[in-house]
Design a protein around this motif. Structure first.
Motif, mmCIF file in Angstrom:
data_model
loop_
_atom_site.group_PDB
_atom_site.id
_atom_site.type_symbol
_atom_site.label_atom_id
_atom_site.label_comp_id
_atom_site.label_asym_id
_atom_site.label_seq_id
_atom_site.Cartn_x
_atom_site.Cartn_y
_atom_site.Cartn_z
ATOM 1 N N PRO A 54 9.849 11.142 -24.194
ATOM 2 C CA PRO A 54 8.492 10.735 -23.830
ATOM 3 C C PRO A 54 8.371 9.210 -23.824
ATOM 4 C CG PRO A 54 8.556 11.356 -26.125
ATOM 5 C CD PRO A 54 9.962 11.470 -25.625
ATOM 6 N N MET A 55 7.903 8.651 -22.729
ATOM 7 C CA MET A 55 7.734 7.202 -22.653
ATOM 8 C C MET A 55 6.769 6.702 -23.720
ATOM 9 S SD MET A 55 9.362 5.048 -20.846
ATOM 10 C CE MET A 55 8.180 3.774 -21.272
ATOM 11 N N GLN A 56 5.797 7.527 -24.105
ATOM 12 C CA GLN A 56 4.801 7.094 -25.087
ATOM 13 C C GLN A 56 5.442 6.665 -26.405
ATOM 14 O OE1 GLN A 56 4.644 9.763 -23.229
ATOM 15 N NE2 GLN A 56 2.710 9.711 -22.102
ATOM 16 N N HIS A 57 6.616 7.243 -26.718
ATOM 17 C CA HIS A 57 7.255 6.924 -27.994
ATOM 18 C C HIS A 57 8.087 5.649 -27.930
ATOM 19 C CE1 HIS A 57 6.565 10.349 -30.856
ATOM 20 N NE2 HIS A 57 5.954 10.756 -29.770
ATOM 21 N N LEU A 58 8.055 4.971 -26.789
ATOM 22 C CA LEU A 58 8.688 3.659 -26.691
ATOM 23 C C LEU A 58 7.637 2.538 -26.680
ATOM 24 C CD1 LEU A 58 11.527 4.276 -24.060
ATOM 25 C CD2 LEU A 58 11.660 4.346 -26.556
ATOM 26 N N LEU A 59 6.361 2.916 -26.808
ATOM 27 C CA LEU A 59 5.295 1.915 -26.826
ATOM 28 C C LEU A 59 5.149 1.306 -28.216
ATOM 29 C CD1 LEU A 59 2.524 3.731 -24.730
ATOM 30 C CD2 LEU A 59 4.193 2.035 -23.941
ATOM 31 N N PHE A 60 4.598 0.086 -28.243
ATOM 32 C CA PHE A 60 4.343 -0.614 -29.503
ATOM 33 C C PHE A 60 2.842 -0.637 -29.773
ATOM 34 C CE2 PHE A 60 8.324 -2.223 -27.802
ATOM 35 C CZ PHE A 60 9.168 -2.152 -28.905
ATOM 36 N N SER A 61 2.472 -0.876 -31.024
ATOM 37 C CA SER A 61 1.057 -0.857 -31.386
ATOM 38 C C SER A 61 0.295 -2.041 -30.802
ATOM 39 C CB SER A 61 0.898 -0.844 -32.912
ATOM 40 O OG SER A 61 1.520 -1.975 -33.482
ATOM 41 N N SER A 62 0.991 -3.154 -30.571
ATOM 42 C CA SER A 62 0.338 -4.328 -29.982
ATOM 43 C C SER A 62 0.797 -4.509 -28.544
ATOM 44 C CB SER A 62 0.652 -5.593 -30.795
ATOM 45 O OG SER A 62 2.052 -5.816 -30.825
ATOM 46 N N GLU A 63 -0.142 -4.913 -27.696
ATOM 47 C CA GLU A 63 0.154 -5.101 -26.273
ATOM 48 C C GLU A 63 0.666 -6.520 -26.047
ATOM 49 O OE1 GLU A 63 -0.206 -2.895 -23.664
ATOM 50 O OE2 GLU A 63 -0.746 -1.288 -25.061
#
Length: 289
Positions: A92-101
């Motif tokens: 899932p791409m969502q699990h490569l996101l970070f908490s800060s943009e």
């Protein structure tokens, strides 16, 4: 709307929903019915030749080739040679996101997670994307300490290489997607019943006279062949997951009789249903590595 045949199962674990599947399992032939999911899928062919249907296009894949499948894309594949074998890595791409943009997340990671950008079907040449991906697959098989962290690091590195090569594609929904998904959803809900072309055409809200040509154009097979293939896949699942008799399974999957099902099963899988069940039982009885 089409969640019935969209793959929704949890892969891996809630903490690390990344999964590798080595296909086929046991002695059965390589085959996966048309479907879609919300995760990214990477199909890597190890041996033989594979026919991949991807968004109404058909690709012939050889050993060593890799194809990326974006979330929501209709796809299915089938081995063309008896030795066809592939690795399927899903994440899932969502699990490569970070908490800060930051800049990179806004430019690449977030658009990929939201379906505005997509991975290219094939890896761009003259990059190290292939070796990076092979490392990711090898990690899932070996699972050394901290392989989860290294997997994510390698995927981020791979994404950076694709960004450097300007290889990402803009994703636009195809006009025929809804019709195709309506057809597949109807088959999923009614495969155990007697289904006619007219029934499927009405469910897809298109003319019965146009339906057969539409189906052949976008699925590269007749509706009858697809329905039979889908029923065989349901038979496989029931052989593995239930203790029902072959006759009970044949009727539950929509076949007229056990003999009718066995005939088509042998043609599709190269073995009888009982051989397929015994192979699954033997695999299940072996100790986990």
């Amino acid at each position: 709307m089409y969640d019935q045949i969209k793959e929704n199962r949890l892969r891996g674990s809630a903490a690390f929903p990344f999964a590798l599947y080595e296909m086929p399992h046991g002695d059965s032939a390589l085959s996966a019915a048309l479907h879609w999911q919300d995760d990214v899928e990477v199909l890597s062919v190890n041996r033989g030749e594979v026919a991949l249907t991807l968004d109404s296009a058909q690709l012939l894949l050889h050993a060593g080739e890799v194809v990326w499948i974006n979330p929501g894309q209709l796809h299915g594949f089938q081995g063309l040679t008896p030795d066809a074998h592939c690795d399927v890595f899903i994440f899932p791409m969502q699990h490569l996101l970070f908490s800060s943009e930051d800049h990179d997340q806004q430019s690449f990671l977030r658009p990929l997670a939201e379906g505005k950008l997509g991975f290219p079907p094939r890896l761009p040449p003259d990059t190290d994307c292939g070796p990076l991906l092979r490392q990711v697959i090898a990690l899932q098989k070996a699972q050394p300490p901290a392989y989860e962290l290294l997997t994510k690091a390698l995927l981020l590195q791979l994404i950076s290489r694709l960004a450097q090569a300007d290889a990402f594609v803009r994703l636009l929904p195809a006009r025929h997607d809804d019709v195709c998904k309506r057809i597949l959803t109807y088959v999923h809900e009614h495969y155990a019943e007697k289904i006619t072309v007219r029934d499927a055409a009405e469910a897809a809200a298109i003319s019965p006279t146009y339906f057969s040509a539409f189906f052949l154009k976008h699925f590269f097979m007749t509706f009858t062949d697809y329905l039979r293939h889908y029923r065989i896949e349901q038979v496989c699942a029931m052989l593995k997951q239930t203790s029902l008799s072959v006759t009970e399974i044949a009727l539950a999957a929509g076949f007229n009789s056990a003999s009718h099902m066995i005939q088509h099963f042998r043609r599709a899988k190269g073995i009888t249903p009982l051989m397929y069940r015994r192979a699954g039982d033997a695999a299940g009885s072996r100790p986990s590595p």
